[in-house]
Design an enzyme around this catalytic site. Structure first.
Site, PDB file in Angstrom:
ATOM      1  N   GLN A 125      21.768  36.020  80.488  1.00 20.42           N
ATOM      2  CA  GLN A 125      21.260  36.551  79.218  1.00 20.42           C
ATOM      3  C   GLN A 125      22.437  36.782  78.269  1.00 20.42           C
ATOM      4  O   GLN A 125      22.221  37.109  77.105  1.00 20.42           O
ATOM      5  CB  GLN A 125      20.546  37.885  79.447  1.00 20.42           C
ATOM      6  N   HIS A 175      19.896  33.394  75.889  1.00 17.72           N
ATOM      7  CA  HIS A 175      19.939  33.980  74.553  1.00 17.72           C
ATOM      8  C   HIS A 175      21.017  33.377  73.681  1.00 17.72           C
ATOM      9  O   HIS A 175      21.486  34.008  72.729  1.00 17.72           O
ATOM     10  CB  HIS A 175      20.120  35.511  74.674  1.00 17.72           C
ATOM     11  N   GLY A 217      23.613  43.265  86.784  1.00 19.66           N
ATOM     12  CA  GLY A 217      23.980  43.878  85.506  1.00 19.66           C
ATOM     13  C   GLY A 217      22.981  43.708  84.393  1.00 19.66           C
ATOM     14  O   GLY A 217      23.337  43.424  83.251  1.00 19.66           O
ATOM     15  N   THR A 218      21.680  43.901  84.714  1.00 21.66           N
ATOM     16  CA  THR A 218      20.693  43.835  83.647  1.00 21.66           C
ATOM     17  C   THR A 218      19.691  44.972  83.779  1.00 21.66           C
ATOM     18  O   THR A 218      19.285  45.331  84.876  1.00 21.66           O
ATOM     19  CB  THR A 218      19.954  42.477  83.619  1.00 21.66           C
ATOM     20  N   SER A 219      19.309  45.525  82.634  1.00 23.20           N
ATOM     21  CA  SER A 219      18.317  46.616  82.646  1.00 23.20           C
ATOM     22  C   SER A 219      16.912  46.059  82.847  1.00 23.20           C
ATOM     23  O   SER A 219      15.974  46.790  83.122  1.00 23.20           O
ATOM     24  CB  SER A 219      18.389  47.387  81.320  1.00 23.20           C
TER      25      SER A 219
HETATM   26  C1  BV8 Z   1      10.673  36.121  72.288  1.00 18.57           C
HETATM   27  C2  BV8 Z   1      21.340  37.743  71.739  1.00 18.57           C
HETATM   28  C3  BV8 Z   1       8.720  35.007  71.611  1.00 18.57           C
HETATM   29  C4  BV8 Z   1      21.648  38.535  70.501  1.00 18.57           C
HETATM   30  C5  BV8 Z   1      19.553  39.004  72.847  1.00 18.57           C
HETATM   31  C6  BV8 Z   1       7.048  41.246  75.827  1.00 18.57           C
HETATM   32  C7  BV8 Z   1       7.036  42.609  76.032  1.00 18.57           C
HETATM   33  C8  BV8 Z   1       7.815  43.464  75.229  1.00 18.57           C
HETATM   34  C9  BV8 Z   1       8.608  42.936  74.206  1.00 18.57           C
HETATM   35  C10 BV8 Z   1       8.597  41.587  74.013  1.00 18.57           C
HETATM   36  C11 BV8 Z   1       7.846  40.743  74.819  1.00 18.57           C
HETATM   37  N1  BV8 Z   1       8.056  39.456  74.383  1.00 18.57           N
HETATM   38  C12 BV8 Z   1       8.892  39.468  73.349  1.00 18.57           C
HETATM   39  C13 BV8 Z   1       9.251  40.757  73.100  1.00 18.57           C
HETATM   40  C14 BV8 Z   1      10.171  41.174  72.052  1.00 18.57           C
HETATM   41  C15 BV8 Z   1      11.625  41.081  72.510  1.00 18.57           C
HETATM   42  C16 BV8 Z   1      11.944  42.081  73.581  1.00 18.57           C
HETATM   43  O1  BV8 Z   1      12.027  41.749  74.751  1.00 18.57           O
HETATM   44  N2  BV8 Z   1      12.180  43.310  73.175  1.00 18.57           N
HETATM   45  C17 BV8 Z   1      12.608  44.314  74.127  1.00 18.57           C
HETATM   46  C18 BV8 Z   1      13.622  45.219  73.455  1.00 18.57           C
HETATM   47  C19 BV8 Z   1      11.388  45.077  74.615  1.00 18.57           C
HETATM   48  N3  BV8 Z   1      11.962  39.761  72.958  1.00 18.57           N
HETATM   49  C20 BV8 Z   1      12.245  38.787  72.053  1.00 18.57           C
HETATM   50  O2  BV8 Z   1      12.146  38.947  70.854  1.00 18.57           O
HETATM   51  C21 BV8 Z   1      12.671  37.446  72.606  1.00 18.57           C
HETATM   52  N4  BV8 Z   1      11.925  36.387  71.942  1.00 18.57           N
HETATM   53  O3  BV8 Z   1      10.069  36.726  73.117  1.00 18.57           O
HETATM   54  O4  BV8 Z   1      10.114  35.082  71.562  1.00 18.57           O
HETATM   55  C22 BV8 Z   1       8.260  35.841  70.449  1.00 18.57           C
HETATM   56  C23 BV8 Z   1       8.547  35.388  69.183  1.00 18.57           C
HETATM   57  C24 BV8 Z   1       8.093  36.147  68.097  1.00 18.57           C
HETATM   58  C25 BV8 Z   1       7.395  37.348  68.304  1.00 18.57           C
HETATM   59  C26 BV8 Z   1       7.158  37.813  69.613  1.00 18.57           C
HETATM   60  C27 BV8 Z   1       7.592  37.058  70.700  1.00 18.57           C
HETATM   61  C28 BV8 Z   1      14.151  37.182  72.297  1.00 18.57           C
HETATM   62  C29 BV8 Z   1      15.010  38.163  73.017  1.00 18.57           C
HETATM   63  C30 BV8 Z   1      16.483  37.750  72.847  1.00 18.57           C
HETATM   64  C31 BV8 Z   1      17.229  38.822  72.088  1.00 18.57           C
HETATM   65  N5  BV8 Z   1      18.650  38.501  72.046  1.00 18.57           N
HETATM   66  N6  BV8 Z   1      20.847  38.634  72.800  1.00 18.57           N
HETATM   67  C32 BV8 Z   1      22.843  39.422  70.669  1.00 18.57           C
HETATM   68  O5  BV8 Z   1      23.438  39.499  71.774  1.00 18.57           O
HETATM   69  O6  BV8 Z   1      23.235  40.040  69.645  1.00 18.57           O
HETATM   70  S1  BV8 Z   1      19.100  40.103  74.027  1.00 18.57           S
HETATM   71  C33 BV8 Z   1      20.418  41.158  74.287  1.00 18.57           C
HETATM   72  O7  BV8 Z   1      19.888  42.322  74.831  1.00 18.57           O
HETATM   73  C34 BV8 Z   1      21.387  40.675  75.328  1.00 18.57           C
HETATM   74  O8  BV8 Z   1      21.624  39.314  75.285  1.00 18.57           O
HETATM   75  C35 BV8 Z   1      20.729  41.054  76.617  1.00 18.57           C
HETATM   76  O9  BV8 Z   1      19.941  40.035  77.093  1.00 18.57           O
HETATM   77  C36 BV8 Z   1      19.841  42.173  76.210  1.00 18.57           C
HETATM   78  C37 BV8 Z   1      20.310  43.464  76.808  1.00 18.57           C
HETATM   79  O10 BV8 Z   1      19.847  43.431  78.085  1.00 18.57           O
HETATM   80  P1  BV8 Z   1      20.870  43.548  79.315  1.00 18.57           P
HETATM   81  O11 BV8 Z   1      21.669  42.324  79.429  1.00 18.57           O
HETATM   82  O12 BV8 Z   1      20.058  43.955  80.482  1.00 18.57           O
HETATM   83  O13 BV8 Z   1      21.873  44.683  78.923  1.00 18.57           O
HETATM   84  P2  BV8 Z   1      21.581  46.230  78.891  1.00 18.57           P
HETATM   85  O14 BV8 Z   1      22.640  46.838  78.067  1.00 18.57           O
HETATM   86  O15 BV8 Z   1      20.154  46.467  78.554  1.00 18.57           O
HETATM   87  O16 BV8 Z   1      21.761  46.694  80.433  1.00 18.57           O
HETATM   88  C38 BV8 Z   1      23.019  46.591  81.032  1.00 18.57           C
HETATM   89  C39 BV8 Z   1      22.794  46.830  82.522  1.00 18.57           C
HETATM   90  O17 BV8 Z   1      24.041  46.645  83.188  1.00 18.57           O
HETATM   91  C40 BV8 Z   1      22.329  48.233  82.840  1.00 18.57           C
HETATM   92  O18 BV8 Z   1      21.266  48.186  83.775  1.00 18.57           O
HETATM   93  C41 BV8 Z   1      23.564  48.889  83.476  1.00 18.57           C
HETATM   94  O19 BV8 Z   1      23.227  49.840  84.468  1.00 18.57           O
HETATM   95  C42 BV8 Z   1      24.237  47.711  84.101  1.00 18.57           C
HETATM   96  N7  BV8 Z   1      25.693  47.822  84.254  1.00 18.57           N
HETATM   97  C43 BV8 Z   1      26.569  48.532  83.493  1.00 18.57           C
HETATM   98  N8  BV8 Z   1      27.840  48.340  83.960  1.00 18.57           N
HETATM   99  C44 BV8 Z   1      27.741  47.493  85.023  1.00 18.57           C
HETATM  100  C45 BV8 Z   1      26.389  47.161  85.219  1.00 18.57           C
HETATM  101  N9  BV8 Z   1      25.979  46.338  86.195  1.00 18.57           N
HETATM  102  C46 BV8 Z   1      26.915  45.822  87.027  1.00 18.57           C
HETATM  103  N10 BV8 Z   1      28.242  46.096  86.905  1.00 18.57           N
HETATM  104  C47 BV8 Z   1      28.687  46.925  85.930  1.00 18.57           C
HETATM  105  N11 BV8 Z   1      29.999  47.196  85.797  1.00 18.57           N
END
Ligand code: BV8
Ligand code: ZN
Length: 244
Positions: free
Chosen positions: A105, A123, A191-193
């Protein structure tokens, strides 16, 4: 047998492993996770707004500069021991005819710089800017340039090569990821939420098919309920331990 030993056993014998990574994979390289990504001058901005078509059309220069800063930040850091362990896993697996496919991702290039081949950047990438109008791709280095450059072909604006919230995932990236997950006999989720969709539906698919899932994360996530083995630790510390 400890969970670490059980995980190592599964990893050593899987024929077709999918590695599914999120922002936590790059945390120990010094790249803040997506939710922590706003520090310094960006702290008054919401990543969900900056990473959206609405944010882009509202202020192209601000959004371009945010991505250029992130691209420069990635260039200044190195892959961590977790990235390196995954790259070594793929090399070792290939020797005895086994496959390891990385689906990320993340929009950084740290997997590649550690030596991994990435089967799918779900992404997009910080390093794949393209023209907003004619879609002409520009060089990775163009992503580092501010102020926002214009397309040399049609003179319209370049845009970051990432997928914004509300945008569809690239068809080929989604197809490659779906195919890899459909064929896998082990998934390692690192490493993903597990919040962002549809990416987070991929571990769900593996679970439905009865594929064992190993989760590596210091904290529980939305995907922990799917895990066969949960290794509560960081990527850089845990992965070298379970990848022999
Ligand atoms: C889409 C690029 C169709 C940009 C990113 C269904 C249900 C609910 C919502 C939706 C759904 N379908 C669509 C949606 C809307 C939306 C969505 O999911 N919203 C969320 C907030 C609910 N999705 C979309 O819009 C997607 N498109 O579905 O198209 C559509 C079209 C039109 C209308 C409707 C639908 C597109 C999503 C892509 C967004 N772009 N990135 C940029 O980077 O600026 S996503 C971005 O956030 C990142 O790339 C990454 O993927 C994401 C964050 O997630 P994580 O990677 O998990 O990171 P996070 O910080 O959350 O967690 C970090 C984890 O690491 C934690 O668990 C932590 O404990 C852990 N960690 C910390 N340190 C460590 C560790 N693990 C291991 N080692 C460590 N040291
Ligand atoms: Zn153009």
């Amino acid at each position: 047998m400890t969970d670490t030993e059980r995980a190592a056993e599964l990893i050593a014998h899987a024929e077709r492993t999918v590695v599914f990574t999120g922002a936590g994979m790059s945390a120990e390289s010094g790249i803040p996770t997506f939710r922590d990504a706003l520090v310094g001058m960006w702290e008054n901005h919401d990543p969900m707004t900056l990473a959206s078509p609405e944010g882009w059309t509202a202020d192209r220069d601000l959004v371009w500069d945010w991505y250029a800063q992130r691209a420069n930040d990635v260039r200044r850091v190195d892959p961590n021991d977790g990235h390196i362990a995954l790259a070594q896993l793929a090399v070792a697996a290939r020797i005895d005819g086994r496959a390891v496919r990385v689906i990320t991702q993340n929009v950084d290039d740290l997997h590649e710089r550690a030596g991994s081949t990435v089967a799918s950047h779900l992404h997009g990438s910080l390093f794949a800017p393209r023209c907003e109008s004619c879609r002409r791709p520009e060089s990775a280095d163009t992503a580092l340039i501010t102020p926002r450059p214009m397309c040399p072909l049609c003179c319209d604006s370049l845009r970051p090569g990432v997928v914004w919230f509300g945008e569809l995932l690239p068809r080929d990236a989604w197809a490659a990821a779906s195919d890899a997950v459909a064929a896998c006999d082990l998934m390692i989720v690192i490493g993903t939420s597990g919040v962002v969709q549809p990416a987070a539906s991929l571990p769900e698919r593996a679970h439905v098919e009865g594929v064992p899932i190993i989760e590596v994360n210091p904290e529980p996530s939305e995907l922990t309920r799917l895990a066969t083995i949960r290794l509560a630790g960081s990527a850089a510390e845990t992965l070298p331990r379970v990848i022999g």
